[in-house]
Design a protein around this motif. Structure first.
Motif, PDB file in Angstrom:
ATOM      1  N   UNK A 158       5.309  -7.650 -37.748  1.00 50.66           N
ATOM      2  CA  UNK A 158       6.168  -7.366 -36.759  1.00 50.66           C
ATOM      3  C   UNK A 158       5.978  -8.290 -35.153  1.00 50.66           C
ATOM      4  N   UNK A 159       4.419  -8.583 -35.155  1.00 52.58           N
ATOM      5  CA  UNK A 159       4.486  -9.592 -33.885  1.00 52.58           C
ATOM      6  C   UNK A 159       5.247 -10.659 -33.888  1.00 52.58           C
ATOM      7  N   UNK A 160       5.210 -11.252 -35.218  1.00 54.10           N
ATOM      8  CA  UNK A 160       5.984 -12.621 -35.533  1.00 54.10           C
ATOM      9  C   UNK A 160       7.522 -12.263 -35.398  1.00 54.10           C
ATOM     10  N   UNK A 161       7.946 -11.357 -35.653  1.00 53.63           N
ATOM     11  CA  UNK A 161       9.373 -10.973 -35.703  1.00 53.63           C
ATOM     12  C   UNK A 161       9.851 -10.889 -34.531  1.00 53.63           C
ATOM     13  N   UNK A 162       8.998 -10.198 -33.499  1.00 54.13           N
ATOM     14  CA  UNK A 162       9.514  -9.877 -32.282  1.00 54.13           C
ATOM     15  C   UNK A 162       9.470 -11.322 -31.534  1.00 54.13           C
TER      16      UNK A 162
END
Length: 513
Positions: free
Chosen positions: A266-270
């Protein structure tokens, strides 16, 4: 001034209760006084008198699952008075976590060097990290002032435990938030030397970044990756740091490295969506992020990338500056005046800003208890004191018949009925609601894009067309040619509105069910 008056009233009641021997009532009022004015000398004097009459007073302020902040603070002070300040500090920190800008810790016993010696370093690390999670980086000025006493405790503790790596790292994190970047670098450097770990290098990287020392920050974060190549949150931190300093291509390379390891992290997708939008301005990245958020409700922590990207962009983050459009009049068949309940519910949700289109949809859920006819009545007679009443009434319509497939849905039909005709606030609001439906429902995107494309073509030469162009730029799945047309329309001065009568839209197809 109001807080001081409230504290004085509570103190007067506490004094009266103490004189009457009602110790628990006195304690309750003292807790209230502390909540309003935590460093008022009169409050602490009366707390000392209460403690003297109640064998220390601790039993009057028991810890409970939902203890008020005033009770926590009172117990903390009594623990310090009993010679146990190390037990009182975590309670003060809990109050600071609840209201960081309040001066809970601005009392003499917190600044005593002995506290830093007495408190177990691991306990202090926990206290400090809880504080860090409750404030921004950097913290706003009032919070910086209120949290300085905790930094003093850390200074004294580090003097007593100069090689405690976790204490040095946590202290660095607090110092960084309080604007002490040089101190943050010093402590984090010492912590990384004492115990070189991934966390120590992350703290050091953040400290260097806050001090504006980009090469050292990146070097530390790369060492953190070397410690644990599978911690993709560090990749996202490196990407964000590079992007903040104008190195967008390098930042996206780190995003791609992380996504190659885990496409759903999630952190990288965001971070990736935010940086790609920053790179080319294509809202497709934001729509895909909104889809990801919807499909992954249990993320590791709260992210603000979508709202950060939408902020200050017309319709994505809020209503644009008032467009020169007529008010518009809606006359739904058999509609009466808006009910008081409808107006009250509208006032509860209406605002000129929202985090992003799905957030606007979520906020309008409070209008689902209103019948469609009530919402149409709000459009017919929008309350003058409600911000963007037409927008929110149309968003409310989206929450009706949600079980119906989009193309055959009542909500689609009602919004298209509202869209028929010229340019005014109601047609603008209806078009926005259609666009929001495309953000939250992929099955609606092709249809909504077709409606928006036709609408833009229809009004292109009319006064007020700029507003439709801005709406088009917020539309998921719009073709490149139409998007280019809309972009060109937003770059020319708006055509002045012509004076004239507002028109009436009769919703003949709507009947009370």
């Amino acid at each position: 001034m109001e807080a001081r008056r409230a504290a004085d009233r509570a103190l007067e009641q506490a004094r009266s209760a103490l004189l009457s021997g009602e110790l628990q009532h006195a304690a309750d009022h003292l807790a209230g006084a502390l909540a309003h004015a935590p460093t008022l000398p009169e409050t602490h004097e009366l707390l000392s008198r209460l403690a003297a009459q109640a064998d220390g007073g601790l039993e009057l302020f028991p810890l409970a699952q939902h203890s008020s902040v005033g009770r926590l603070v009172a117990r903390a002070h009594l623990l310090a008075a009993a010679g146990r300040p190390e037990d009182g500090l975590p309670l003060l920190a809990a109050a600071s976590g609840h209201s960081p800008a309040a001066d809970w810790a601005g009392v003499p016993w917190v600044g005593e060097p002995a506290l830093g010696v007495r408190i177990e370093p691991g306990v202090l690390v926990h206290v400090v990290m809880r504080l860090c999670t409750s404030v921004g980086d950097p913290a706003p000025a009032p919070v910086i002032a209120a949290l300085q006493p905790y930094l003093t405790v850390v200074r004294h503790a580090i003097a007593a435990h100069p090689e405690h790596a976790m204490l040095l790292g946590a202290g660095s994190a607090l110092a960084r938030r309080l604007g002490e970047s040089a101190l943050a670098v010093d402590w984090a450097s010492r912590g990384a030397r004492a115990r070189p770990t991934k966390l120590a290098e992350i703290w050091l990287g953040y400290a260097f970044r806050s001090a504006g020392r980009l090469p050292e920050a990146l070097a530390a974060l790369r060492r953190a990756v070397a410690h644990d190549p599978d911690d993709l949150s560090v990749y996202a931190d490196i990407a964000g740091t590079l992007a903040d300093h104008g190195r967008l291509d390098d930042a996206l390379a780190w995003v791609d490295r992380a996504l190659a390891r885990d496409p759903g992290y999630d952190c990288v997708v965001h971070t990736g969506a935010r940086l790609r939008f920053k790179s080319d301005g294509d809202i497709t990245h934001l729509v895909e992020l909104a889809d990801f958020i919807r499909d992954h409700p249990d993320e590791s922590h709260e992210h603000t990338d979508l709202a950060d990207c939408c902020r200050d962009i017309p319709w994505l983050g809020g209503a644009p500056a008032a467009a020169p459009l007529p008010k518009g009049t809606v006359t739904p068949a058999t509609a009466g005046d808006p009910t008081p309940d409808a107006v009250r519910r509208l006032r509860r949700v209406a605002t000129l800003s929202w985090g992003h289109p799905p957030a606007a949809y979520d906020a309008a859920v409070h209008l689902m208890l209103l019948k469609p006819l009530d919402l149409l009545s709000l459009l017919a007679q929008p309350p003058a004191d409600v911000a963007a009443a037409e927008i929110w009434a149309c968003l409310g319509l989206l929450h009706h018949g949600v079980e119906e497939p989009w193309l055959d849905s009542t909500r689609r039909r009602l919004l298209l009925d509202l869209l028929a005709g010229g340019l005014d606030r109601v047609t603008e609001a209806a078009l926005f609601a259609l666009i929001v439906s495309a953000w939250i429902d992929p099955s609606a995107r092709d249809d909504v894009a077709t409606v928006v494309r036709a609408r833009l073509s229809e009004v292109a030469s009319r006064p007020g067309a700029r507003s439709v162009a801005e709406l088009a730029l917020a539309t998921p799945g719009l073709d490149a040619e139409t998007r280019a047309t809309a972009l060109a329309m937003t770059r020319v001065p708006a055509i002045p509105r012509q004076r004239g009568r507002t028109r009436t839209r009769l919703l003949l197809r709507w009947r009370r069910g």
